[in-house]
Design a protein around this motif. Structure first.
Motif, PDB file in Angstrom:
ATOM      1  N   VAL A  59       0.835  -1.206   0.000  1.00  0.00           N
ATOM      2  CA  VAL A  59       0.000   0.000   0.000  1.00  0.00           C
ATOM      3  C   VAL A  59       0.870   1.258   0.000  1.00  0.00           C
ATOM      4  O   VAL A  59       0.589   2.225  -0.708  1.00  0.00           O
ATOM      5  N   GLY A  62       2.392   2.129  -3.312  1.00  0.00           N
ATOM      6  CA  GLY A  62       1.424   2.713  -4.246  1.00  0.00           C
ATOM      7  C   GLY A  62       1.106   4.163  -3.951  1.00  0.00           C
ATOM      8  O   GLY A  62       0.282   4.775  -4.645  1.00  0.00           O
ATOM      9  N   TYR A  95      -2.268  -2.023  -5.836  1.00  0.00           N
ATOM     10  CA  TYR A  95      -3.457  -2.295  -5.024  1.00  0.00           C
ATOM     11  C   TYR A  95      -4.142  -3.590  -5.453  1.00  0.00           C
ATOM     12  O   TYR A  95      -4.700  -4.316  -4.619  1.00  0.00           O
ATOM     13  N   VAL A  98      -2.201  -6.208  -3.743  1.00  0.00           N
ATOM     14  CA  VAL A  98      -2.527  -6.245  -2.309  1.00  0.00           C
ATOM     15  C   VAL A  98      -3.809  -7.035  -2.082  1.00  0.00           C
ATOM     16  O   VAL A  98      -3.902  -7.886  -1.181  1.00  0.00           O
ATOM     17  N   VAL A 132      -9.574   0.942   0.709  1.00  0.00           N
ATOM     18  CA  VAL A 132      -8.797   0.252  -0.332  1.00  0.00           C
ATOM     19  C   VAL A 132      -9.694  -0.080  -1.521  1.00  0.00           C
ATOM     20  O   VAL A 132      -9.301   0.085  -2.686  1.00  0.00           O
ATOM     21  N   TYR A 135     -10.555   3.272  -3.306  1.00  0.00           N
ATOM     22  CA  TYR A 135      -9.377   3.864  -3.960  1.00  0.00           C
ATOM     23  C   TYR A 135      -8.964   3.055  -5.181  1.00  0.00           C
ATOM     24  O   TYR A 135      -8.521   3.617  -6.183  1.00  0.00           O
ATOM     25  N   THR A 136      -9.087   1.721  -5.097  1.00  0.00           N
ATOM     26  CA  THR A 136      -8.784   0.896  -6.278  1.00  0.00           C
ATOM     27  C   THR A 136      -9.730   1.239  -7.419  1.00  0.00           C
ATOM     28  O   THR A 136      -9.326   1.287  -8.588  1.00  0.00           O
ATOM     29  N   SER A 176      -6.687   8.105   0.306  1.00  0.00           N
ATOM     30  CA  SER A 176      -5.330   7.690   0.660  1.00  0.00           C
ATOM     31  C   SER A 176      -4.941   8.194   2.038  1.00  0.00           C
ATOM     32  O   SER A 176      -4.303   7.477   2.825  1.00  0.00           O
ATOM     33  N   GLN A 180      -3.990   5.178   4.458  1.00  0.00           N
ATOM     34  CA  GLN A 180      -2.555   5.108   4.773  1.00  0.00           C
ATOM     35  C   GLN A 180      -2.337   5.319   6.268  1.00  0.00           C
ATOM     36  O   GLN A 180      -1.506   4.654   6.887  1.00  0.00           O
TER      37      GLN A 180
END
Length: 389
Positions: A59, A62, A95, A98, A132, A135-136, A176, A180
């Protein structure tokens, strides 16, 4: 004479084929005999190599996607635009890897969709999962114009750039920032299980700032790899600017971290020169202070070879921090015995290899770089020649 001619396998292609074979064996055992057959994870050490490397490092690696696009579209620094598409592609593939790695690591991978339906807004994992996932999706939409341009749908690509890109960039920065930092929050709730050198109540802030550092440094390293693998010309002026920004953000991170250790009374552990102390000093000095001082030197930034090598040191330093937080600090804090199974390494290396292969296919056939698809023009180059020019 045979009608079929097999393509000659070189070192890396042979290594890739063997690794994919081992990965197939590991995945077969995982889904037929259970996670215990390919890992040394236990109740005392439920999060090991996969969480430390595949999730935390993956992560953070990225982070270049939201960092560079924010620099271009939020702060209006248009000269960095050539770096935006490779950064978004790296983040998108990172991602996806991940998520694929989580399907191996989860005890019941078939339940990965549960957060979509069974909401638990008080859980940090719930927030990370949703962020996640969203965001992907954002990265996919940012990546889509490349496909439209490749197939001649320039009007569609232009429409997305004009009307969707500003909103997508803002959404990317917000999502993010949330996930994060939330990855650091996962370790805030276990203060009794982490060594004091890595536990901190401000781990979410430290994770977010270090992700920005890693995202900037990885943009430079990624450009070097593109030169080595595909002969892509290096945008030297932009990389020097990225180097200066990395130095500033790295200094902010190192100051916050050292001040936090002093305020919390954990500075006493720094110079004990035991295992924890040596791991911390290697991470903080070799992966932090040394590259920061080098990146502040104009001579280093002017020499692209030194610049790329220094940025690689930054990347390794932040990744070492993530591995220390996930594995070393846990072992030292709980006394748990954990040595990763060789198949855990195969899973992680296999995921990285698939990501590199997907990146190489994308730059060959899609307009990732300003000069367009590299295709047949892609030829490996000796990076030393261009880096020293």
């Amino acid at each position: 004479m045979s009608r079929f001619k097999f393509r000659q396998l070189h070192f890396w292609s042979t290594f890739f084929v063997i690794l994919m074979g081992l990965l197939a064996v590991a995945l077969f055992r995982r889904y037929t005999m259970g996670i215990g057959s390919i890992s040394n994870l236990s109740d005392q050490m439920p999060w090991g190599l996969w969480i430390g490397f595949d999730l935390l490092c993956g992560v953070a690696l990225g982070a270049g996607g939201f960092t560079v696009t924010a620099v271009v579209y939020v702060f209006g620094l248009e000269k960095y635009k050539p770096l935006a598409r490779p950064a978004v592609l790296t983040a998108f593939l990172g991602y996806l890897i991940v998520i694929a790695a989580l399907l191996v690591d989860l005890g019941r991978p078939w339940n990965i969709w549960h957060p979509l339906v069974f909401w638990n807004p008080h859980s940090v994992m719930f927030e990370v999962g949703w962020c996640v996932m969203l965001y992907t999706t954002v990265l996919f939409l940012e990546f889509l114009p490349l496909v439209f341009e490749r197939f001649g749908r320039t009007k569609w690509a232009h429409w997305m750039h004009r009307y969707l890109t500003p909103g997508l960039v803002i959404a990317a920065v917000l999502l993010s920032t949330m996930h994060q930092s939330s990855l650091g929050t996962l370790y805030v709730i276990v203060p009794q299980k982490l060594h004091p050198l890595w536990y901190s109540p401000i781990l979410p802030i430290l994770f977010f700032v270090s992700a920005i550092v890693l995202g900037l440094a990885m943009t430079n390293v990624e450009s070097w790899l593109s030169l080595r693998g595909f002969g892509h010309h290096l945008p030297s002026a932009q990389l020097r600017g990225i180097g200066r920004a990395t130095a500033v953000m790295l200094m902010v991170y190192l100051v916050i971290r050292m001040e936090e250790l002093i305020v919390r009374g954990a500075f006493q552990y720094v110079f004990r020169f035991d295992k924890a102390s040596l791991f911390f000093l290697a991470e903080y000095v070799i992966g932090g202070v040394v590259p920061m001082l080098l990146l502040f030197q104009k001579k280093v930034r002017r020499n692209l070879l030194w610049l790329s090598a220094t940025q690689l040191l930054v990347v390794l330093g932040v990744m070492f921090n993530r591995m220390n937080t996930a594995v070393t600090a846990f072992q030292l804090g709980t006394g748990a015995d954990y040595r990763p199974h060789w198949m855990e390494f195969v899973i992680s290396m296999g995921m990285v290899a698939i990501g590199v292969f997907a990146f190489s296919m994308a730059v060959k056939y899609l307009p990732v770089f300003p000069e367009g698809p590299l295709g047949q023009r892609a030829r490996p180059k000796d990076p030393y020649v261009e880096l020293t020019q």
